[in-house]
Design an enzyme around this catalytic site. Structure first.
Site, mmCIF file in Angstrom:
data_model
loop_
_atom_site.group_PDB
_atom_site.id
_atom_site.type_symbol
_atom_site.label_atom_id
_atom_site.label_comp_id
_atom_site.label_asym_id
_atom_site.label_seq_id
_atom_site.Cartn_x
_atom_site.Cartn_y
_atom_site.Cartn_z
ATOM 1 N N LYS A 129 37.295 13.509 75.671
ATOM 2 C CA LYS A 129 36.543 14.767 75.691
ATOM 3 C C LYS A 129 37.491 15.871 75.269
ATOM 4 O O LYS A 129 38.706 15.732 75.384
ATOM 5 C CB LYS A 129 36.018 15.040 77.102
ATOM 6 C CG LYS A 129 34.879 16.028 77.168
ATOM 7 C CD LYS A 129 33.537 15.404 76.862
ATOM 8 C CE LYS A 129 32.445 16.446 76.768
ATOM 9 N NZ LYS A 129 31.110 15.854 76.650
ATOM 10 N N ASP A 169 28.965 19.308 72.330
ATOM 11 C CA ASP A 169 28.663 19.447 73.758
ATOM 12 C C ASP A 169 28.241 20.909 73.926
ATOM 13 O O ASP A 169 27.818 21.542 72.933
ATOM 14 C CB ASP A 169 29.890 19.088 74.631
ATOM 15 C CG ASP A 169 29.553 18.971 76.130
ATOM 16 O OD1 ASP A 169 28.960 17.968 76.520
ATOM 17 O OD2 ASP A 169 29.867 19.907 76.895
HETATM 18 P P1 NDP Z 1 24.054 23.777 75.043
HETATM 19 O O1 NDP Z 1 25.213 24.644 74.797
HETATM 20 O O2 NDP Z 1 23.164 23.431 73.914
HETATM 21 O O3 NDP Z 1 23.132 24.384 76.203
HETATM 22 C C1 NDP Z 1 23.643 24.609 77.467
HETATM 23 C C2 NDP Z 1 22.570 25.296 78.311
HETATM 24 O O4 NDP Z 1 23.042 25.358 79.631
HETATM 25 C C3 NDP Z 1 22.287 26.708 77.867
HETATM 26 O O5 NDP Z 1 20.939 27.019 78.122
HETATM 27 C C4 NDP Z 1 23.218 27.521 78.760
HETATM 28 O O6 NDP Z 1 22.776 28.854 79.005
HETATM 29 C C5 NDP Z 1 23.188 26.723 80.037
HETATM 30 N N1 NDP Z 1 24.496 26.893 80.733
HETATM 31 C C6 NDP Z 1 25.717 26.513 80.302
HETATM 32 N N2 NDP Z 1 26.678 26.861 81.160
HETATM 33 C C7 NDP Z 1 26.038 27.469 82.162
HETATM 34 C C8 NDP Z 1 26.482 28.051 83.372
HETATM 35 N N3 NDP Z 1 27.788 28.084 83.715
HETATM 36 N N4 NDP Z 1 25.530 28.577 84.185
HETATM 37 C C9 NDP Z 1 24.214 28.527 83.842
HETATM 38 N N5 NDP Z 1 23.735 27.999 82.700
HETATM 39 C C10 NDP Z 1 24.637 27.485 81.882
HETATM 40 O O7 NDP Z 1 24.653 22.436 75.721
HETATM 41 P P2 NDP Z 1 24.014 20.995 75.801
HETATM 42 O O8 NDP Z 1 22.554 21.093 75.987
HETATM 43 O O9 NDP Z 1 24.561 20.201 74.675
HETATM 44 O O10 NDP Z 1 24.700 20.407 77.120
HETATM 45 C C11 NDP Z 1 24.146 20.599 78.423
HETATM 46 C C12 NDP Z 1 24.727 19.591 79.384
HETATM 47 O O11 NDP Z 1 24.455 18.261 78.910
HETATM 48 C C13 NDP Z 1 26.251 19.638 79.568
HETATM 49 O O12 NDP Z 1 26.570 19.237 80.877
HETATM 50 C C14 NDP Z 1 26.738 18.571 78.602
HETATM 51 O O13 NDP Z 1 28.021 18.090 78.949
HETATM 52 C C15 NDP Z 1 25.664 17.511 78.795
HETATM 53 N N6 NDP Z 1 25.532 16.555 77.720
HETATM 54 C C16 NDP Z 1 25.284 16.945 76.440
HETATM 55 C C17 NDP Z 1 25.164 16.002 75.433
HETATM 56 C C18 NDP Z 1 24.795 16.385 74.036
HETATM 57 O O14 NDP Z 1 24.576 15.464 73.220
HETATM 58 N N7 NDP Z 1 24.666 17.648 73.690
HETATM 59 C C19 NDP Z 1 25.376 14.565 75.707
HETATM 60 C C20 NDP Z 1 25.521 14.246 77.115
HETATM 61 C C21 NDP Z 1 25.635 15.220 78.060
HETATM 62 P P3 NDP Z 1 23.573 30.082 78.322
HETATM 63 O O15 NDP Z 1 23.250 29.968 76.852
HETATM 64 O O16 NDP Z 1 23.014 31.288 78.963
HETATM 65 O O17 NDP Z 1 25.024 29.844 78.638
#
Ligand code: NDP
Length: 449
Positions: A129, A169
């Site tokens: 990662k 991510d």
């Molecule tokens: P994105 O950046 O596309 O979206 C993240 C979302 O989560 C946004 O809506 C963001 O809101 C919110 N968010 C992030 N940090 C915070 C925080 N500290 N407090 C509140 N809201 C938060 O990321 P992904 O959708 O790709 O990833 C989301 C999760 O899924 C993570 O845990 C990631 O590790 C996991 N994941 C992702 C994969 C992938 O293929 N993308 C694969 C497997 C797991 P805002 O914009 O306001 O920050």
């Protein structure tokens, strides 16, 4: 908290002593070790060979300076990370996260989780990662590009299709993957498609990669429902976040007859009793890159934005935390249970605190952990690598079928493993044990690594 088996105490204490500040890493290690009691009781080889202790130490950790210039000419310095956790099963594989909260402990927790998740997919990929404390929010395209170019100017020496294959991510989507790959290609003079995944299908990416984590999450839940002779039809669902995972989870739930009534971002949540309008959400989040309040404004009707509150106060049948680590705590879990929630599946990595997980388990809520539920993203990345290696590209339908099959197998292997180790129906133990055995046996076969 579950109590650790006596043979594992010492291993966990050593992790705490060696890296005292890395709380998320401690949490992830504890979560896996707490499932391994029945395994070490049955198979002393895992403790005799210290394979568990070895697994808790990354193979390699890289930390580097990332200097870049913003649109006004001001110089910024960020910190870049890549933690190559385990390559017993294949090249290191795992995403890059760009978010101000990123530090070594977070990257290590994610890399540790990734190792077991990747093993669960049954594909030949190790765990890793990376990321940076860079905040892409509010930055222009040109600034994001300059940052990505600077980041890759160091990272390129450490990655390769047989060494380490990054992906996206939080904060890293197909735009960033494009800038990163472009810089890799310039520096190395090689069009090495298999060096990074999450590419757009027009230049080496796979169909369904964008949708894969969200779709895979929903396929996994569908298997849970099927095993209880149920379906998504008519189920009310709450999804946190509104990024890549959340958006495509919502899309697939609606295709399967469920209704997602709320989703969120870090500013608050939207409640939309008629069901989230997916094309509008995509336009706001993927095209306009705006805040979630803009959704309620544009949607009108009964849709409302609720600022600075937790989305977990919305009663639902199924909850899918899909934003970030530790976003759902014990109090949120109690609220969800009171509201009638029966299934919680982690779309994000470790979004539920240990207290929340304990409460779900005690209340008989089916709880499925991220390393199994959200493995569809990395599995489809492995399918992308497979297509790159054979210079082929598959149709959307075929790739989606492969993804659905992989998620079914992961689900079944969690349940079969939980049965075998005397904890039937326990998805956490099933996922941890199945992933662990796969990695541990490969490590033992490869000698002292
Ligand atoms: P994105 O950046 O596309 O979206 C993240 C979302 O989560 C946004 O809506 C963001 O809101 C919110 N968010 C992030 N940090 C915070 C925080 N500290 N407090 C509140 N809201 C938060 O990321 P992904 O959708 O790709 O990833 C989301 C999760 O899924 C993570 O845990 C990631 O590790 C996991 N994941 C992702 C994969 C992938 O293929 N993308 C694969 C497997 C797991 P805002 O914009 O306001 O920050």
């Amino acid at each position: 908290m579950t109590v650790l088996d006596e043979k594992l105490h010492d291993i966990y204490d050593a992790v705490l002593r060696r890296d005292p500040a890395e709380t998320e890493f401690h949490q992830a290690v504890y979560e896996v070790l707490s499932s391994l009691g029945p395994v070490v009781a049955k198979h002393p080889r895992y403790t005799d060979t210290e394979v568990i202790r070895r697994m808790c130490e990354p193979e390699r950790q890289i930390i580097f300076r990332v200097p870049w210039v913003d649109d006004t000419g001001a110089v910024h310095i960020n910190r870049g990370f890549r933690v190559e956790f385990n390559s017993a099963l294949g090249p290191h594989k795992g995403g890059l996260r760009f978010h101000p909260s990123v530090n070594l402990g977070i990257v290590k927790f994610l890399g540790f989780e990734q190792t077991f998740k990747n093993a669960l997919t049954g594909m030949p990929i190790g765990g890793g990662k990376g990321g940076s404390d860079f905040d892409p929010k509010g930055r222009s395209d040109a600034e994001v590009m300059r940052f990505c170019q600077s980041f890759m100017t160091e990272l390129y020496r450490h990655i390769g299709e047989y060494t380490d294959v990054p992906a996206g991510d939080i904060g890293v989507g197909s735009r960033e993957i494009g800038y990163l790959f472009g810089q890799y290609k310039r520096i190395t003079n090689r069009y090495e498609s298999g060096v990074i995944t999450g590419k757009r299908p027009t230049w080496g990416g796979s169909q369904v990669r964008t949708e894969a984590t969200g779709y895979g999450t929903v396929f996994f839940i569908d298997e849970i429902l099927k095993s209880a002779n149920q379906s998504f039809e008519g189920k009310k669902v709450v999804v946190s976040g509104s990024g890549n995972v959340a958006i495509y989870a919502i899309e697939k739930i609606h295709q399967l007859g469920g209704i997602v009534i709320a989703c969120s971002d870090s500013t608050g949540y939207v409640l939309d009793p008629k069901g989230i309008e997916i094309e509008l959400l995509k336009d706001i989040k993927e095209v306009r890159r705006a805040r979630i309040a803009a959704y309620a404004e544009a949607r009108g009707g009964e849709a409302r934005f609720i600022s600075d509150r937790s989305v977990w106060e919305v009663p639902c049948d199924i909850a899918i935390p899909s934003a970030t680590q530790n976003e759902l705590n014990g109090a949120d879990a109690a609220t969800l249970i009171d509201g009638g929630c029966r299934i919680v599946a982690e779309g994000a990595n470790m979004p539920c605190t240990p207290d929340a997980v304990r409460r779900f388990t005690e209340a008989g809520v089916v709880f499925a952990p991220g390393k199994a539920v959200n493995a569809g993203g990395v599995a489809t990345s492995a399918l992308e690598m497979q297509q790159n290696a054979s210079r082929d590209s598959w149709s959307f339908e075929y790739t989606e079928q492969r993804l659905a099959g992989i998620m079914r197998r992961i689900h079944d292997s969690c349940l079969a493993t939980a049965d075998e180790y005397g904890v039937p129906g326990d998805y956490v133990a099933g996922a941890n044990i199945a992933g662990f055995i796969h990695v541990a046996d490969a490590m033992l076969a490869l000698g002292l690594i």
